[in-house]
Design a protein around this motif. Sequence first.
Motif, short mmCIF file in Angstrom:
data_model
loop_
_atom_site.label_atom_id
_atom_site.label_comp_id
_atom_site.label_asym_id
_atom_site.label_seq_id
_atom_site.Cartn_x
_atom_site.Cartn_y
_atom_site.Cartn_z
N VAL A 169 15.32 -11.41 -10.18
CA VAL A 169 16.11 -11.66 -11.00
C VAL A 169 15.78 -12.24 -12.50
O VAL A 169 14.75 -13.05 -12.48
N LEU B 10 16.00 -14.13 -15.53
CA LEU B 10 16.89 -15.19 -16.28
C LEU B 10 16.50 -15.63 -17.89
O LEU B 10 15.38 -15.61 -18.16
N GLY C 251 21.85 -18.59 -18.59
CA GLY C 251 22.52 -17.29 -18.45
C GLY C 251 22.73 -16.96 -16.92
O GLY C 251 21.70 -17.68 -16.23
N PRO C 252 23.57 -15.98 -16.56
CA PRO C 252 23.84 -15.88 -15.10
C PRO C 252 22.64 -15.05 -14.59
O PRO C 252 22.48 -14.71 -13.30
N GLY C 253 21.77 -14.16 -15.52
CA GLY C 253 20.61 -13.50 -14.83
C GLY C 253 21.08 -12.19 -14.81
O GLY C 253 22.17 -11.59 -14.72
N THR C 254 20.08 -11.25 -14.60
CA THR C 254 20.21 -9.74 -14.45
C THR C 254 19.40 -9.50 -13.31
O THR C 254 18.03 -9.79 -13.24
N GLY D 67 21.29 -17.85 -5.98
CA GLY D 67 20.15 -16.86 -6.80
C GLY D 67 20.63 -16.60 -8.07
O GLY D 67 19.87 -15.53 -8.38
N ARG D 68 21.89 -17.24 -8.67
CA ARG D 68 21.90 -16.56 -10.30
C ARG D 68 21.65 -17.75 -11.23
O ARG D 68 20.47 -18.62 -11.09
N GLY D 69 22.46 -17.90 -12.26
CA GLY D 69 22.00 -18.84 -13.21
C GLY D 69 22.01 -20.09 -12.75
O GLY D 69 22.63 -20.79 -11.70
N LEU D 70 20.84 -20.96 -13.39
CA LEU D 70 20.63 -22.36 -13.20
C LEU D 70 21.68 -23.27 -14.27
O LEU D 70 22.10 -23.02 -15.11
#
Lengths: 114, 111
Positions: free
Chosen positions: A89, A91, A106-109, B40-43
């Motif tokens: 991921v 970020l 951000g929410p990430g890729t 597991g995504r944005g913090l």
Amino acid sequence: GAGVSQSPSNKVTEKGKDVELRCDPISGHTALYWYRQSLGQGLEFLIYFQGNSAPDKSGLPSDRFSAERTGGSVSTLTIQRTQQEDSAVYLCASSHHQGYNEQFFGPGTRLTVL
Amino acid sequence: SQQGEEDPQALSIQEGENATMNCSYKTSINNLQWYRQNSGRGLVHLILIRSNEREKHSGRLRVTLDTSKKSSSLLITASRAADTASYFCATDDSNDYKLSFGAGTTVTVRA
């Protein structure tokens, strides 16, 4: 207000292909960061942009990785000739100014390299 | 490299109980931050404590910092199912702007 946005949210690619990941930071934030997070791990610093200064690329794992930030706003992280170990991921974060350093993520890729 | 190290790696508690996790680091810092990550995504930034502060509160969160021991703790009081997440500490080296993150503590709150 709008937070940090990233696109795409998910990307599946074949080994050897190039990918571009995009980050739109919070308006007015001068600092922009890219991190990588492998499954179950902490965040690995990749690159940092601050205003018009030269970016700190010390975290980029290889010369297949590059990033740019146009007009002090949007940033693109490019991975050339992707490998399976690039799956992670990615970020992006921005902050108002360097000294305070509270980062907004951000929410990430999620990148999957087959 | 990761400077912060969280302990424990995982924590399972009953709703309503308190959850405490610790972070240790190696070099001198400007400040220490705690972040939460869901799925597991944005913090999400929770709280920042400066090197000259010893304790800070934000809602149900309490953070302490002991610079002599190079350690910090995060306490979540009266936990809720929604607190289920991974929690990371992050430090910025006093000579640097980059944040170094630990591997995180995974907290599970059972209803």
